[in-house]
Each structure stands twice: as structure tokens, then as C-alpha cells.
Motif scaffolding. Structure first.
Motif, PDB file in Angstrom:
ATOM      1  N   ALA A 292       0.841  -1.196   0.000  1.00 23.30           N
ATOM      2  CA  ALA A 292       0.000   0.000   0.000  1.00 23.30           C
ATOM      3  C   ALA A 292       0.878   1.249   0.000  1.00 23.30           C
ATOM      4  O   ALA A 292       1.986   1.251   0.540  1.00 23.30           O
ATOM      5  CB  ALA A 292      -0.913   0.007   1.218  1.00 23.30           C
ATOM      6  N   MET A 293       0.369   2.302  -0.603  1.00 27.92           N
ATOM      7  CA  MET A 293       1.041   3.597  -0.529  1.00 27.92           C
ATOM      8  C   MET A 293       1.036   4.062   0.927  1.00 27.92           C
ATOM      9  O   MET A 293       0.090   3.790   1.682  1.00 27.92           O
ATOM     10  CB  MET A 293       0.304   4.623  -1.388  1.00 27.92           C
ATOM     11  CG  MET A 293       0.206   4.277  -2.864  1.00 27.92           C
ATOM     12  SD  MET A 293       1.697   4.682  -3.793  1.00 27.92           S
ATOM     13  CE  MET A 293       1.431   6.431  -4.112  1.00 27.92           C
ATOM     14  N   ALA A 294       2.079   4.773   1.319  1.00 28.67           N
ATOM     15  CA  ALA A 294       2.108   5.338   2.669  1.00 28.67           C
ATOM     16  C   ALA A 294       1.050   6.429   2.807  1.00 28.67           C
ATOM     17  O   ALA A 294       0.409   6.561   3.852  1.00 28.67           O
ATOM     18  CB  ALA A 294       3.488   5.894   2.971  1.00 28.67           C
ATOM     19  N   ALA A 295       0.861   7.211   1.755  1.00 29.61           N
ATOM     20  CA  ALA A 295      -0.145   8.271   1.766  1.00 29.61           C
ATOM     21  C   ALA A 295      -1.533   7.658   1.622  1.00 29.61           C
ATOM     22  O   ALA A 295      -1.729   6.699   0.882  1.00 29.61           O
ATOM     23  CB  ALA A 295       0.120   9.263   0.638  1.00 29.61           C
ATOM     24  N   SER A 296      -2.490   8.233   2.328  1.00 33.57           N
ATOM     25  CA  SER A 296      -3.878   7.808   2.201  1.00 33.57           C
ATOM     26  C   SER A 296      -4.751   9.048   2.103  1.00 33.57           C
ATOM     27  O   SER A 296      -4.314  10.167   2.387  1.00 33.57           O
ATOM     28  CB  SER A 296      -4.300   6.940   3.392  1.00 33.57           C
ATOM     29  OG  SER A 296      -4.186   7.669   4.608  1.00 33.57           O
ATOM     30  N   VAL A 297      -6.000   8.841   1.701  1.00 37.86           N
ATOM     31  CA  VAL A 297      -6.914   9.968   1.475  1.00 37.86           C
ATOM     32  C   VAL A 297      -8.181   9.737   2.285  1.00 37.86           C
ATOM     33  O   VAL A 297      -8.743   8.632   2.281  1.00 37.86           O
ATOM     34  CB  VAL A 297      -7.248  10.112  -0.023  1.00 37.86           C
ATOM     35  CG1 VAL A 297      -8.222  11.264  -0.258  1.00 37.86           C
ATOM     36  CG2 VAL A 297      -5.967  10.333  -0.835  1.00 37.86           C
ATOM     37  N   GLY A 298      -8.639  10.767   2.965  1.00 36.23           N
ATOM     38  CA  GLY A 298      -9.772  10.642   3.861  1.00 36.23           C
ATOM     39  C   GLY A 298     -11.128  10.809   3.181  1.00 36.23           C
ATOM     40  O   GLY A 298     -11.229  11.259   2.036  1.00 36.23           O
ATOM     41  N   GLN A 299     -12.143  10.425   3.909  1.00 34.86           N
ATOM     42  CA  GLN A 299     -13.532  10.642   3.488  1.00 34.86           C
ATOM     43  C   GLN A 299     -13.885  12.069   3.892  1.00 34.86           C
ATOM     44  O   GLN A 299     -14.167  12.351   5.049  1.00 34.86           O
ATOM     45  CB  GLN A 299     -14.448   9.631   4.186  1.00 34.86           C
ATOM     46  CG  GLN A 299     -15.930   9.854   3.976  1.00 34.86           C
ATOM     47  CD  GLN A 299     -16.431   9.276   2.678  1.00 34.86           C
ATOM     48  OE1 GLN A 299     -15.676   9.151   1.727  1.00 34.86           O
ATOM     49  NE2 GLN A 299     -17.682   8.917   2.626  1.00 34.86           N
ATOM     50  N   ARG A 300     -13.866  12.988   2.913  1.00 35.08           N
ATOM     51  CA  ARG A 300     -13.998  14.402   3.247  1.00 35.08           C
ATOM     52  C   ARG A 300     -15.065  15.065   2.383  1.00 35.08           C
ATOM     53  O   ARG A 300     -15.171  14.817   1.181  1.00 35.08           O
ATOM     54  CB  ARG A 300     -12.662  15.119   3.079  1.00 35.08           C
ATOM     55  CG  ARG A 300     -11.541  14.414   3.853  1.00 35.08           C
ATOM     56  CD  ARG A 300     -10.337  15.250   4.103  1.00 35.08           C
ATOM     57  NE  ARG A 300      -9.313  14.450   4.776  1.00 35.08           N
ATOM     58  CZ  ARG A 300      -9.300  14.175   6.082  1.00 35.08           C
ATOM     59  NH1 ARG A 300     -10.256  14.662   6.861  1.00 35.08           N
ATOM     60  NH2 ARG A 300      -8.354  13.429   6.612  1.00 35.08           N
ATOM     61  N   VAL A 301     -15.818  15.952   3.017  1.00 36.09           N
ATOM     62  CA  VAL A 301     -16.879  16.672   2.319  1.00 36.09           C
ATOM     63  C   VAL A 301     -16.313  17.500   1.185  1.00 36.09           C
ATOM     64  O   VAL A 301     -16.974  17.721   0.161  1.00 36.09           O
ATOM     65  CB  VAL A 301     -17.661  17.558   3.319  1.00 36.09           C
ATOM     66  CG1 VAL A 301     -18.704  18.402   2.602  1.00 36.09           C
ATOM     67  CG2 VAL A 301     -18.314  16.708   4.390  1.00 36.09           C
ATOM     68  N   ALA A 302     -15.076  17.962   1.319  1.00 37.07           N
ATOM     69  CA  ALA A 302     -14.463  18.795   0.284  1.00 37.07           C
ATOM     70  C   ALA A 302     -14.460  18.093  -1.065  1.00 37.07           C
ATOM     71  O   ALA A 302     -14.670  18.738  -2.108  1.00 37.07           O
ATOM     72  CB  ALA A 302     -13.033  19.155   0.689  1.00 37.07           C
ATOM     73  N   PHE A 303     -14.250  16.785  -1.082  1.00 29.38           N
ATOM     74  CA  PHE A 303     -14.234  16.057  -2.354  1.00 29.38           C
ATOM     75  C   PHE A 303     -15.627  16.000  -2.973  1.00 29.38           C
ATOM     76  O   PHE A 303     -15.784  16.122  -4.186  1.00 29.38           O
ATOM     77  CB  PHE A 303     -13.687  14.651  -2.149  1.00 29.38           C
ATOM     78  CG  PHE A 303     -12.225  14.604  -1.818  1.00 29.38           C
ATOM     79  CD1 PHE A 303     -11.277  15.086  -2.715  1.00 29.38           C
ATOM     80  CD2 PHE A 303     -11.785  14.076  -0.614  1.00 29.38           C
ATOM     81  CE1 PHE A 303      -9.921  15.055  -2.413  1.00 29.38           C
ATOM     82  CE2 PHE A 303     -10.432  14.032  -0.302  1.00 29.38           C
ATOM     83  CZ  PHE A 303      -9.502  14.531  -1.201  1.00 29.38           C
ATOM     84  N   ALA A 304     -16.649  15.815  -2.146  1.00 32.48           N
ATOM     85  CA  ALA A 304     -18.016  15.787  -2.659  1.00 32.48           C
ATOM     86  C   ALA A 304     -18.384  17.129  -3.275  1.00 32.48           C
ATOM     87  O   ALA A 304     -19.059  17.190  -4.311  1.00 32.48           O
ATOM     88  CB  ALA A 304     -18.983  15.427  -1.530  1.00 32.48           C
ATOM     89  N   ARG A 305     -17.964  18.214  -2.646  1.00 30.53           N
ATOM     90  CA  ARG A 305     -18.256  19.540  -3.200  1.00 30.53           C
ATOM     91  C   ARG A 305     -17.573  19.736  -4.548  1.00 30.53           C
ATOM     92  O   ARG A 305     -18.112  20.398  -5.443  1.00 30.53           O
ATOM     93  CB  ARG A 305     -17.825  20.629  -2.213  1.00 30.53           C
ATOM     94  CG  ARG A 305     -18.746  20.763  -1.020  1.00 30.53           C
ATOM     95  CD  ARG A 305     -18.511  22.078  -0.304  1.00 30.53           C
ATOM     96  NE  ARG A 305     -17.269  22.045   0.460  1.00 30.53           N
ATOM     97  CZ  ARG A 305     -17.199  21.814   1.767  1.00 30.53           C
ATOM     98  NH1 ARG A 305     -18.306  21.574   2.464  1.00 30.53           N
ATOM     99  NH2 ARG A 305     -16.035  21.826   2.383  1.00 30.53           N
ATOM    100  N   CYS A 306     -16.395  19.136  -4.715  1.00 29.00           N
ATOM    101  CA  CYS A 306     -15.661  19.292  -5.967  1.00 29.00           C
ATOM    102  C   CYS A 306     -16.384  18.614  -7.134  1.00 29.00           C
ATOM    103  O   CYS A 306     -16.336  19.101  -8.267  1.00 29.00           O
ATOM    104  CB  CYS A 306     -14.261  18.708  -5.827  1.00 29.00           C
ATOM    105  SG  CYS A 306     -13.151  19.743  -4.840  1.00 29.00           S
ATOM    106  N   VAL A 307     -17.043  17.499  -6.877  1.00 30.19           N
ATOM    107  CA  VAL A 307     -17.757  16.782  -7.928  1.00 30.19           C
ATOM    108  C   VAL A 307     -18.824  17.674  -8.547  1.00 30.19           C
ATOM    109  O   VAL A 307     -18.980  17.757  -9.772  1.00 30.19           O
ATOM    110  CB  VAL A 307     -18.392  15.489  -7.385  1.00 30.19           C
ATOM    111  CG1 VAL A 307     -19.280  14.850  -8.440  1.00 30.19           C
ATOM    112  CG2 VAL A 307     -17.302  14.509  -6.951  1.00 30.19           C
ATOM    113  N   SER A 308     -19.571  18.378  -7.712  1.00 30.75           N
ATOM    114  CA  SER A 308     -20.683  19.187  -8.212  1.00 30.75           C
ATOM    115  C   SER A 308     -20.243  20.530  -8.771  1.00 30.75           C
ATOM    116  O   SER A 308     -20.958  21.129  -9.576  1.00 30.75           O
ATOM    117  CB  SER A 308     -21.701  19.415  -7.086  1.00 30.75           C
ATOM    118  OG  SER A 308     -21.102  20.064  -5.986  1.00 30.75           O
ATOM    119  N   SER A 309     -19.050  20.988  -8.380  1.00 35.62           N
ATOM    120  CA  SER A 309     -18.613  22.316  -8.812  1.00 35.62           C
ATOM    121  C   SER A 309     -17.612  22.282  -9.966  1.00 35.62           C
ATOM    122  O   SER A 309     -17.333  23.322 -10.570  1.00 35.62           O
ATOM    123  CB  SER A 309     -17.976  23.063  -7.631  1.00 35.62           C
ATOM    124  OG  SER A 309     -16.740  22.457  -7.266  1.00 35.62           O
TER     125      SER A 309
END
Length: 217
Positions: free
Chosen positions: A166-183
Motif C-alpha cells: 500500500a502507498m504510505a499516503a492515504s486519502v480521507g472521506q472528506r466533504v471537500a471532495f463531494a463539493r468538488c464533484v458538483s462544482s
């Protein structure tokens, strides 16, 4: 570098990672091409929303959900430094083609042992592809993680000894990503100081590191 984001399980955040990695590499000054190889066309939909919002184009994009992808990508790399392929959610001939086109494969998984186990068929295809491409590299990426949970800790332990690692870096479950989809935006544009933006930057930085042998961790 040609990197493909693949997983036979849908809903793991492939398109979010693909668009954000392409954007982060472009933000750093690289010329980037994003190939939407998912018949659902989610990355193209995101780009269209960006266009409707009047936002500038950050990187080139093409829809190429064809089983001849591995033969066509070499003709597309002229003038670009990085190609990011957003692959389909099922193991098909198109996935095989995306593997053959790539130098690196990222396998996004949510922090659940079941997600890693569900990738068995994809891992078999990767091993098969190494017969033609010995230098092909693959890594799991923990995505949509909820910080400081037992599930995340368990997933890290589950992936600690596997190949590919696995990569050492991981990505969280964040509202910011959901906002990016719609914008049609990316987190470094809408929330540049956010944890989400830092996580994408860390993932891109690790992706650019020299390939290490896949011996597990």
C-alpha cells in the motif's frame, strides 16, 4: 509516467483520485493528459461541469473507453509528461488494455479487508501483464478513510504484508471532495489549506518517487 487507477469494485473513488492527481501534477507545472477509460464517463462529466462554471482547463482530457487503449496511448503522450487513466469498475478486456498501457497501477480501496480481497482478479491480471511488462508497478491506495478508527488501523495491518504494498499516503472521506464533484473544481482550488488538499499533494509526491520493489511492508 503513465498511471492507471483500477479496481473491479465500483464506488471506491477512482475518478476523484484520478482528477485530483491529474490536477495536482498539473499544478506543479507538468503537462498532463487524463484519459477517461470508464464507459460511465464520470471524469468527462466532471470536466463538462468545470466548463459550465467557466473555469480554466488545467490539463488535457480525452474519452477512450476502448479495448485498444494500450495501442492508442503511445500516440497520445507526445507533449505531455504524465498520463492518468481513470479505468472502468469491472474486470474486462478494457482493464487488461489499461494495465498494458500503464507503467504504474494504483488500486484504490476503502479501509476494509473485503475491499482488498475483492481485488484478487485484478491482481491476477497484473501478474499476467508482467509477463509482457516486467517493470510494471502496482500499489494499493487507502481512500475514503475515516481517521482514527479501528477499521482504518485494521486495514493498514491487513495490507502491511501484501504484494503489491500500500502507498504510505492515504486519502480521507472528506466533504471537500463531494463539493468538488458538483462544482467542477479540485480541492487545491476551492480549499487550498485543507487536509484534503494536503493528502492529494502527499499522494502525488509519493507517486513521483522512484519505483521500489514490491516486497510488501
Amino acid at each position: 509516467m503513465i498511471v492507471a487507477l483500477l479496481n473491479q469494485k465500483g464506488g471506491v473513488g477512482k475518478t476523484t483520485l484520478a482528477t485530483h492527481l491529474a490536477g495536482e501534477l498539473a499544478r506543479q507545472g507538468s503537462r498532463v493528459l487524463l484519459v477517461d477509460a470508464d464507459p460511465q464517463g464520470s471524469a468527462l462529466d466532471w470536466a463538462e461541469q468545470r466548463n459550465r462554471e467557466g473555469l480554466p482547463r488545467l490539463f488535457a482530457m480525452i474519452g477512450l473507453a476502448r479495448e485498444t487503449l494500450h495501442r492508442e496511448v503511445p500516440d497520445l503522450v507526445s507533449g505531455v509528461e504524465h498520463v492518468v487513466i481513470d479505468g472502468p469498475p469491472r474486470v474486462t478486456a478494457l482493464v487488461r488494455s489499461a494495465i498494458l498501457a500503464a507503467e504504474r497501477v494504483l488500486i484504490p480501496v476503502q479501509p476494509s479487508p473485503f475491499d482488498a480481497w475483492a481485488s484478487a482478479e485484478l491482481l491476477r491480471l497484473l501478474e499476467e501483464a508482467r509477463g509482457w511488462k516486467p517493470g510494471l508497478s502496482a500499489r494499493f491506495v487507502l481512500n475514503r478513510c475515516i481517521a482514527r478508527t479501528r477499521l482504518l488501523a485494521d486495514a493498514r495491518r491487513e495490507l502491511a504484508g501484501v504484494v503489491p504494498p500500500a502507498m504510505a499516503a492515504s486519502v480521507g472521506q472528506r466533504v471537500a471532495f463531494a463539493r468538488c464533484v458538483s462544482s467542477g473544481r479540485l480541492v487545491f482550488e476551492s480549499e487550498p489549506q485543507s487536509t484534503a488538499a494536503r493528502e492529494i499533494a502527499a499522494l502525488a509526491a509519493e507517486l513521483l518517487e522512484p519505483i521500489q520493489p514490491e516486497t510488501g511492508r
